[in-house]
Write a protein that holds these residues in place. Sequence first.
Motif, PDB file in Angstrom:
ATOM      1  N   ASP A  74      50.957  31.100  30.529  1.00 53.56           N
ATOM      2  CA  ASP A  74      51.281  32.538  30.586  1.00 53.56           C
ATOM      3  C   ASP A  74      50.011  33.375  30.445  1.00 53.56           C
ATOM      4  OD1 ASP A  74      53.974  31.905  30.789  1.00 53.56           O
ATOM      5  OD2 ASP A  74      54.312  32.037  28.626  1.00 53.56           O
ATOM      6  N   MET A  75      49.108  32.948  29.572  1.00 52.47           N
ATOM      7  CA  MET A  75      47.860  33.672  29.343  1.00 52.47           C
ATOM      8  C   MET A  75      47.001  33.704  30.599  1.00 52.47           C
ATOM      9  SD  MET A  75      44.972  32.863  26.432  1.00 52.47           S
ATOM     10  CE  MET A  75      44.318  31.431  27.294  1.00 52.47           C
ATOM     11  N   LEU A  76      47.049  32.622  31.378  1.00 55.80           N
ATOM     12  CA  LEU A  76      46.220  32.503  32.578  1.00 55.80           C
ATOM     13  C   LEU A  76      46.911  32.999  33.842  1.00 55.80           C
ATOM     14  CD1 LEU A  76      44.745  28.934  31.911  1.00 55.80           C
ATOM     15  CD2 LEU A  76      43.535  31.113  31.721  1.00 55.80           C
ATOM     16  N   ALA A  77      48.114  33.522  33.706  1.00 56.12           N
ATOM     17  CA  ALA A  77      48.883  33.899  34.895  1.00 56.12           C
ATOM     18  C   ALA A  77      48.178  34.968  35.730  1.00 56.12           C
ATOM     19  CB  ALA A  77      50.271  34.377  34.475  1.00 56.12           C
ATOM     20  N   ASP A  78      47.456  35.873  35.077  1.00 56.15           N
ATOM     21  CA  ASP A  78      46.788  36.981  35.787  1.00 56.15           C
ATOM     22  C   ASP A  78      45.325  36.682  36.087  1.00 56.15           C
ATOM     23  OD1 ASP A  78      49.135  38.483  35.670  1.00 56.15           O
ATOM     24  OD2 ASP A  78      48.616  39.311  33.700  1.00 56.15           O
ATOM     25  N   ARG A  79      44.948  35.424  36.097  1.00 54.00           N
ATOM     26  CA  ARG A  79      43.538  35.057  36.257  1.00 54.00           C
ATOM     27  C   ARG A  79      42.954  35.465  37.602  1.00 54.00           C
ATOM     28  NH1 ARG A  79      46.863  31.080  37.265  1.00 54.00           N
ATOM     29  NH2 ARG A  79      46.525  29.631  39.018  1.00 54.00           N
ATOM     30  N   ALA A  80      43.773  35.547  38.634  1.00 51.70           N
ATOM     31  CA  ALA A  80      43.269  35.796  39.995  1.00 51.70           C
ATOM     32  C   ALA A  80      42.498  37.108  40.086  1.00 51.70           C
ATOM     33  CB  ALA A  80      44.422  35.789  40.994  1.00 51.70           C
ATOM     34  N   GLN A  81      42.895  38.122  39.305  1.00 50.65           N
ATOM     35  CA  GLN A  81      42.228  39.420  39.391  1.00 50.65           C
ATOM     36  C   GLN A  81      40.771  39.374  38.931  1.00 50.65           C
ATOM     37  OE1 GLN A  81      43.375  42.399  36.310  1.00 50.65           O
ATOM     38  NE2 GLN A  81      44.805  40.802  35.573  1.00 50.65           N
ATOM     39  N   TYR A  82      40.385  38.315  38.180  1.00 52.63           N
ATOM     40  CA  TYR A  82      39.026  38.211  37.670  1.00 52.63           C
ATOM     41  C   TYR A  82      38.129  37.350  38.551  1.00 52.63           C
ATOM     42  CZ  TYR A  82      41.248  40.004  33.455  1.00 52.63           C
ATOM     43  OH  TYR A  82      41.944  40.774  32.556  1.00 52.63           O
ATOM     44  N   PHE A  83      38.714  36.632  39.476  1.00 49.09           N
ATOM     45  CA  PHE A  83      37.938  35.681  40.264  1.00 49.09           C
ATOM     46  C   PHE A  83      37.787  36.133  41.710  1.00 49.09           C
ATOM     47  CE2 PHE A  83      39.709  32.582  37.006  1.00 49.09           C
ATOM     48  CZ  PHE A  83      38.536  32.592  36.250  1.00 49.09           C
ATOM     49  N   GLY A  84      37.263  37.329  41.884  1.00 42.42           N
ATOM     50  CA  GLY A  84      36.957  37.854  43.206  1.00 42.42           C
ATOM     51  C   GLY A  84      35.471  37.743  43.501  1.00 42.42           C
ATOM     52  N   TRP A  85      34.993  38.620  44.383  1.00 41.36           N
ATOM     53  CA  TRP A  85      33.577  38.566  44.787  1.00 41.36           C
ATOM     54  C   TRP A  85      32.641  38.800  43.611  1.00 41.36           C
ATOM     55  CZ3 TRP A  85      30.315  42.601  43.940  1.00 41.36           C
ATOM     56  CH2 TRP A  85      30.888  43.845  43.693  1.00 41.36           C
ATOM     57  N   SER A  86      33.072  39.613  42.625  1.00 44.89           N
ATOM     58  CA  SER A  86      32.210  39.888  41.466  1.00 44.89           C
ATOM     59  C   SER A  86      32.007  38.638  40.608  1.00 44.89           C
ATOM     60  CB  SER A  86      32.799  41.017  40.617  1.00 44.89           C
ATOM     61  OG  SER A  86      34.070  40.648  40.102  1.00 44.89           O
ATOM     62  N   TRP A  87      32.880  37.658  40.750  1.00 41.82           N
ATOM     63  CA  TRP A  87      32.716  36.390  40.059  1.00 41.82           C
ATOM     64  C   TRP A  87      31.801  35.457  40.838  1.00 41.82           C
ATOM     65  CZ3 TRP A  87      33.266  33.861  35.634  1.00 41.82           C
ATOM     66  CH2 TRP A  87      33.331  32.476  35.628  1.00 41.82           C
ATOM     67  N   TYR A  88      32.062  35.322  42.125  1.00 40.73           N
ATOM     68  CA  TYR A  88      31.337  34.349  42.939  1.00 40.73           C
ATOM     69  C   TYR A  88      29.919  34.801  43.301  1.00 40.73           C
ATOM     70  CZ  TYR A  88      35.715  31.799  43.530  1.00 40.73           C
ATOM     71  OH  TYR A  88      36.855  31.079  43.309  1.00 40.73           O
ATOM     72  N   LEU A  89      29.735  36.090  43.586  1.00 40.91           N
ATOM     73  CA  LEU A  89      28.441  36.553  44.090  1.00 40.91           C
ATOM     74  C   LEU A  89      27.291  36.280  43.125  1.00 40.91           C
ATOM     75  CD1 LEU A  89      26.890  37.935  46.354  1.00 40.91           C
ATOM     76  CD2 LEU A  89      27.421  40.147  45.280  1.00 40.91           C
ATOM     77  N   PRO A  90      27.366  36.668  41.852  1.00 44.07           N
ATOM     78  CA  PRO A  90      26.235  36.377  40.944  1.00 44.07           C
ATOM     79  C   PRO A  90      25.981  34.880  40.793  1.00 44.07           C
ATOM     80  CG  PRO A  90      27.716  37.996  39.969  1.00 44.07           C
ATOM     81  CD  PRO A  90      28.420  37.440  41.160  1.00 44.07           C
ATOM     82  N   LEU A  91      27.034  34.101  40.740  1.00 42.24           N
ATOM     83  CA  LEU A  91      26.864  32.657  40.584  1.00 42.24           C
ATOM     84  C   LEU A  91      26.128  32.052  41.775  1.00 42.24           C
ATOM     85  CD1 LEU A  91      30.352  31.689  39.112  1.00 42.24           C
ATOM     86  CD2 LEU A  91      28.147  31.245  38.027  1.00 42.24           C
ATOM     87  N   VAL A  92      26.578  32.413  42.973  1.00 46.34           N
ATOM     88  CA  VAL A  92      25.935  31.890  44.183  1.00 46.34           C
ATOM     89  C   VAL A  92      24.497  32.384  44.281  1.00 46.34           C
ATOM     90  CG1 VAL A  92      25.973  31.904  46.710  1.00 46.34           C
ATOM     91  CG2 VAL A  92      28.104  31.608  45.428  1.00 46.34           C
ATOM     92  N   LEU A  93      24.292  33.671  43.985  1.00 44.62           N
ATOM     93  CA  LEU A  93      22.953  34.262  44.078  1.00 44.62           C
ATOM     94  C   LEU A  93      21.981  33.587  43.122  1.00 44.62           C
ATOM     95  CD1 LEU A  93      21.181  36.496  45.322  1.00 44.62           C
ATOM     96  CD2 LEU A  93      21.939  37.997  43.451  1.00 44.62           C
ATOM     97  N   PHE A  94      22.380  33.456  41.851  1.00 45.51           N
ATOM     98  CA  PHE A  94      21.497  32.830  40.866  1.00 45.51           C
ATOM     99  C   PHE A  94      21.252  31.361  41.197  1.00 45.51           C
ATOM    100  CE2 PHE A  94      23.094  36.044  37.508  1.00 45.51           C
ATOM    101  CZ  PHE A  94      22.090  36.936  37.876  1.00 45.51           C
TER     102      PHE A  94
END
Length: 519
Positions: free
Chosen positions: A382-402
Amino acid sequence: MTQHRYAHLLILGLAVFIGFYGYIWSMPLFDLDEGAFTTATREMFLRHDFITPYLNSVPRFDKPILIYWLQAIPAYLFGFNEFAFRLPSALASTAWVYLIYRFMTEVTDSQKAFYAALIASTSLMTTVVGKAAIADAVLILFVTWAMFAIFRHWQTERAAYIRWAYLAMALGFLTKGPVAVVIPGAVSLLFYLSTGKWSSWWRAVLDWRGLVIFLLVALPWYVLEYIREGQAFIEGFFLKNNVGRFNAPMEGHSGGFWYYPVVTFIALLPFTSLVVVAIRRGAGDLRSFWGKPENDQKALIRFGWIWFLFVLILFSFSGTKLPHYLNYGLIGLIMIMAVYFPTIHNRWAHALPAWLFFAVLLALPSLLDVFFNKINPPYVQDMLADRAQYFGWSWYLPLVLFLILSIVMVFQKRRSAAAIMIPLALSFSWIANAQLLPIVASLQQGPIRAAGLIARGLPGDAVMYKMNTPSFGVYAGKILKRNQPVAGDLVLTRVVDLAQLPGAKVLFEQGGVALVRMR
């Protein structure tokens, strides 16, 4: 001041801001610890009692008074909010990094001082714990201060240093109790014995001015608290929360002898490979463990090993095990790592831990999707049900860039491994503290904060049902009751437990957490 030193201070300033100040004003308080400390600080104002901490109307003998006093000052100035509660820890961590830099400059050189301060201000556990609204950052500052003063006394025999050590131990004793004396006392004894300075150690212990400083600073609150609370204070603080924690696991926090060695490698990410270097060199360091060291750097390395290994072994024997206990001795290992930092040469090996960390985080959203139905207990789903809203481009872009930039740097052979680790450490700290930690806080604690803010404007007593999240009371502005819910109560519970509250009216439901009104 040289150009290099200006650059070092600029980098350290950035590291300190990312590690200890970023998002401290917006991340909801973590339960159990941050919630408990901040609730006790808030209740001081409600009760007009700044001597005995209370947690929801029950005396809280877990920790001494100093951390609550320190939190009370910014809470009075800025209000009861996350920034105010975390500010003392962030400032203590800033002072800790400065202390490391200054001490290492005096004992070694400015380059090793920079590396030690960089490791301290960007490693995983030191940054996560270093801004938390708990007692540990303040205790670590005082233990480190005492230890550095002890080493300088060993070097110079100046009595002033031992009095600074006594002052630091007194403040540490007022922050978290006997551990602030046990670690400096035991480590200094072993170190002085190993260098043939037993008589110097004993004279320092019996320094009457130092003893007077300790007693004047540490003793008054303990005496006053005993006068007010009597044997309950002795049993609650010394016997339960010190002796009891050591003798048996409390609150389910246990582990085997493997626990802290594993924690060491994780805690010092992204410098895990440097830990391996220190351990490999440690065999040679320990061969010359006894007798007068060849020079101050050799003495520092011995001092660091004794400090780190004593803390690791001490808490390995403890029944209660928490990762951040290792922080009390981690600076000993950090100093050793800093000495060897300029000599590292395998760029790939030292970049690999950060790369693996970035790769795991890139895969994390997909892994959660694949294994979601297998996650237990159910309320975590239940706690993780809304996780999708946090894993957009703002999540992937810094990781890929660094990740890409660090790989490019590794291929540039003109850059040394040590030079590559500087931007990599800053990138790692940004991802851990400005990306991952706020998401964890939002998923785990965001619904509790939202429920508390709703309850703040509603009449009725606030109760937790089958939950222990004291931060709810901070946000609700209420002292939480410990009784079974009755009609009219505002109850915070998990969605999976709603069926046990028949007739309750649901006021709020999010992330597996529900706020209900009993009818």
